[in-house]
Write a protein that holds these residues in place. Structure first.
Motif, PDB file in Angstrom:
ATOM      1  N   ALA A   1       9.826  47.184  13.364  1.00  0.00           N
ATOM      2  CA  ALA A   1       9.156  48.453  13.626  1.00  0.00           C
ATOM      3  C   ALA A   1       9.273  49.428  12.452  1.00  0.00           C
ATOM      4  N   GLY A   2      10.044  49.062  11.437  1.00  0.00           N
ATOM      5  CA  GLY A   2      10.211  49.931  10.280  1.00  0.00           C
ATOM      6  C   GLY A   2      11.039  51.162  10.545  1.00  0.00           C
ATOM      7  N   VAL A   3      11.946  51.095  11.520  1.00  0.00           N
ATOM      8  CA  VAL A   3      12.821  52.234  11.827  1.00  0.00           C
ATOM      9  C   VAL A   3      13.988  52.243  10.835  1.00  0.00           C
ATOM     10  N   PRO A   4      14.159  53.298  10.056  1.00  0.00           N
ATOM     11  CA  PRO A   4      15.287  53.352   9.114  1.00  0.00           C
ATOM     12  C   PRO A   4      16.613  53.458   9.872  1.00  0.00           C
TER      13      PRO A   4
ATOM     14  N   PRO B   1      13.308  58.370  19.046  1.00  0.00           N
ATOM     15  CA  PRO B   1      12.185  57.954  19.905  1.00  0.00           C
ATOM     16  C   PRO B   1      11.528  56.660  19.417  1.00  0.00           C
ATOM     17  N   ALA B   2      11.321  56.524  18.108  1.00  0.00           N
ATOM     18  CA  ALA B   2      10.716  55.300  17.581  1.00  0.00           C
ATOM     19  C   ALA B   2      11.637  54.107  17.799  1.00  0.00           C
ATOM     20  N   ALA B   3      12.943  54.306  17.648  1.00  0.00           N
ATOM     21  CA  ALA B   3      13.898  53.223  17.888  1.00  0.00           C
ATOM     22  C   ALA B   3      13.881  52.803  19.351  1.00  0.00           C
ATOM     23  N   PHE B   4      13.833  53.775  20.256  1.00  0.00           N
ATOM     24  CA  PHE B   4      13.770  53.460  21.681  1.00  0.00           C
ATOM     25  C   PHE B   4      12.512  52.648  22.005  1.00  0.00           C
ATOM     26  N   ARG B   5      11.369  53.064  21.453  1.00  0.00           N
ATOM     27  CA  ARG B   5      10.131  52.342  21.735  1.00  0.00           C
ATOM     28  C   ARG B   5      10.203  50.902  21.228  1.00  0.00           C
ATOM     29  N   ALA B   6      10.746  50.718  20.034  1.00  0.00           N
ATOM     30  CA  ALA B   6      10.859  49.373  19.463  1.00  0.00           C
ATOM     31  C   ALA B   6      11.775  48.495  20.308  1.00  0.00           C
TER      32      ALA B   6
ATOM     33  N   GLU C   1      12.557  48.931  23.496  1.00  0.00           N
ATOM     34  CA  GLU C   1      11.949  48.699  24.813  1.00  0.00           C
ATOM     35  C   GLU C   1      10.914  47.583  24.748  1.00  0.00           C
ATOM     36  N   ARG C   2      10.154  47.521  23.647  1.00  0.00           N
ATOM     37  CA  ARG C   2       9.196  46.419  23.482  1.00  0.00           C
ATOM     38  C   ARG C   2       9.905  45.077  23.384  1.00  0.00           C
ATOM     39  N   ALA C   3      11.163  45.112  22.920  1.00  0.00           N
ATOM     40  CA  ALA C   3      11.945  43.882  22.792  1.00  0.00           C
ATOM     41  C   ALA C   3      12.718  43.561  24.069  1.00  0.00           C
ATOM     42  N   GLY C   4      12.484  44.322  25.131  1.00  0.00           N
ATOM     43  CA  GLY C   4      13.099  44.021  26.414  1.00  0.00           C
ATOM     44  C   GLY C   4      14.354  44.799  26.738  1.00  0.00           C
ATOM     45  N   PHE C   5      14.712  45.785  25.918  1.00  0.00           N
ATOM     46  CA  PHE C   5      15.895  46.594  26.181  1.00  0.00           C
ATOM     47  C   PHE C   5      15.545  47.771  27.092  1.00  0.00           C
ATOM     48  N   ALA C   6      16.522  48.215  27.867  1.00  0.00           N
ATOM     49  CA  ALA C   6      16.434  49.490  28.574  1.00  0.00           C
ATOM     50  C   ALA C   6      17.163  50.522  27.721  1.00  0.00           C
ATOM     51  N   THR C   7      16.603  51.704  27.567  1.00  0.00           N
ATOM     52  CA  THR C   7      17.195  52.702  26.690  1.00  0.00           C
ATOM     53  C   THR C   7      17.584  53.948  27.475  1.00  0.00           C
ATOM     54  N   GLU C   8      18.562  54.659  26.935  1.00  0.00           N
ATOM     55  CA  GLU C   8      19.045  55.877  27.589  1.00  0.00           C
ATOM     56  C   GLU C   8      19.661  56.795  26.548  1.00  0.00           C
ATOM     57  N   LEU C   9      19.305  58.070  26.597  1.00  0.00           N
ATOM     58  CA  LEU C   9      19.943  59.064  25.751  1.00  0.00           C
ATOM     59  C   LEU C   9      21.208  59.530  26.476  1.00  0.00           C
TER      60      LEU C   9
ATOM     61  N   PHE D   1      23.386  59.303  16.041  1.00  0.00           N
ATOM     62  CA  PHE D   1      22.754  60.184  15.064  1.00  0.00           C
ATOM     63  C   PHE D   1      23.624  61.378  14.700  1.00  0.00           C
ATOM     64  N   SER D   2      24.822  61.431  15.227  1.00  0.00           N
ATOM     65  CA  SER D   2      25.790  62.459  14.865  1.00  0.00           C
ATOM     66  C   SER D   2      27.147  61.976  15.358  1.00  0.00           C
TER      67      SER D   2
END
Length: 334
Positions: free
Chosen positions: A60-63, A95-100, A102-110, A130-131
């Motif tokens: 997904a190109g997420v740094p 957000p971009a990491a979560f979307r990537a 989720e497309r790979a089958g993961f459930a995400t949560e902040l 991120f911190s």
């Protein structure tokens, strides 16, 4: 193995480095044997989840940068079992990491909007950080500018800079967890080639925490004190004496909250002390550094680009392209 373009160490030093590297690789690639087929399948599943997460983020190109046990192994050669994969990224990329993922089958949560999210595959998970929990170690462009290339689980990626790892770990002082030994190991492995001026700037107004760790490092490794530059010790001693002469701060502040989430509750709830605010400005201290003895940035070797450390100790297992193919597994019950 010597990197292309690197100066060749002496025969004895090179042999010592090679033995240490091979030993670290053997420890990493040969997980403990257990008479537990189900457990072995579970551990294999953990690695598969981490590989799948890295695939998703890279495609997904997420740094991002890898931190945690993998980065610690790359810098020190110390193997450590881990239950997850720590990924460091800019908050804006979450957000971009979560979307990537989720497309790979993961459930995400902040989990905590101040510093961490998670991606789950069943009971296995990936940390997206991120911190730091105290709000000081915000992932910014400096992390990526000074990150180091490595190969993690077959993927070419970046690992977090050693200076930022030390900055983050220096504030971990819980009753059940203290990262001072990690800080010491990182300094011992990489101190000769670290950017100490940048590390001091990271600590900003909280330089006393750095001084405390450096004092402990000098106690633990008296034969390698010079891996911390003399100008830095001079500067921190000067600040300490200046502060001592100035007397107590005017406010009844307790900054224990910056190093522990629980251990200073009594001070706030019973004694009425004021919580120490986070928010060190990473670059704020740079202009205050005017000591004549410090080395210029141009003359200071950068991590992974200079000679091996004193006594032949390499900065990490190998150089910038270090292969960290460690089959990190979690022992049953850990």
């Amino acid at each position: 193995m010597v990197r292309s373009g690197s100066p060749v160490a002496g025969d004895a030093e090179h042999a010592l480095s090679a033995r240490a590297t091979r030993a670290g690789e053997r420890a990493a690639l040969a997980p403990p044997a257990f008479d537990d087929p189900a457990g072995q399948l579970s551990r294999a599943g953990e690695l598969e989840v981490r590989v799948r997460a890295m695939d998703a983020l890279l495609c997904a190109g997420v740094p991002f940068m890898v931190a945690g046990a993998y980065a610690f192994f790359a810098y020190t050669g110390i193997f450590r079992d881990t239950k997850d994969l720590d990924v460091m990224l800019d908050e804006r990329e979450v957000p971009a990491a979560f979307r990537a993922l989720e497309r790979a089958g993961f459930a995400t949560e902040l989990i905590d909007p101040r510093w961490i999210g998670k991606a789950y595959a069943g009971d296995r998970f990936i940390d997206l950080i991120f911190s730091s929990s105290n709000g000081l170690a915000v992932v910014d462009g400096g992390w990526f500018e000074h990150a180091r290339p490595a190969t993690i689980l077959g993927h070419s990626c970046l690992i977090a800079p050693v200076e930022e790892i030390i900055f983050t770990k220096a504030f971990v002082d819980e009753r059940e967890r203290y990262d001072g030994a990690d800080v010491n190991h990182l300094i011992y492995a990489c101190g000769d080639e670290m950017d100490w001026e940048r590390l001091l700037a990271r600590f900003g107004p909280y330089w006393e925490v750095l001084f405390a760790h450096l004092t402990l490092y000098r106690f633990v490794y008296p034969g390698a004190r010079s891996r911390v530059p003399g100008w830095l010790i001079d500067e921190l001693c000067r600040r300490t004496l200046e502060q001592m002469r100035a007397g107590d701060a005017p406010l009844r502040v307790c900054r224990g909250n910056l190093i522990s989430r629980r251990q200073y509750a009594h001070d706030y709830e019973k004694l009425g002390l004021v919580v120490g605010p986070p928010g060190a400005a990473p670059e704020a201290a740079r202009g205050a550094l005017c000591r004549k003895r410090r080395r210029s940035a141009a003359g200071r070797p950068r991590l992974g680009k200079g000679k091996p450390g004193r006594d032949g100790a390499p900065c990490g297992a190998e150089g910038p392209g270090v292969e960290v193919e460690a089959a990190r597994v979690r022992k049953p019950g850990s």
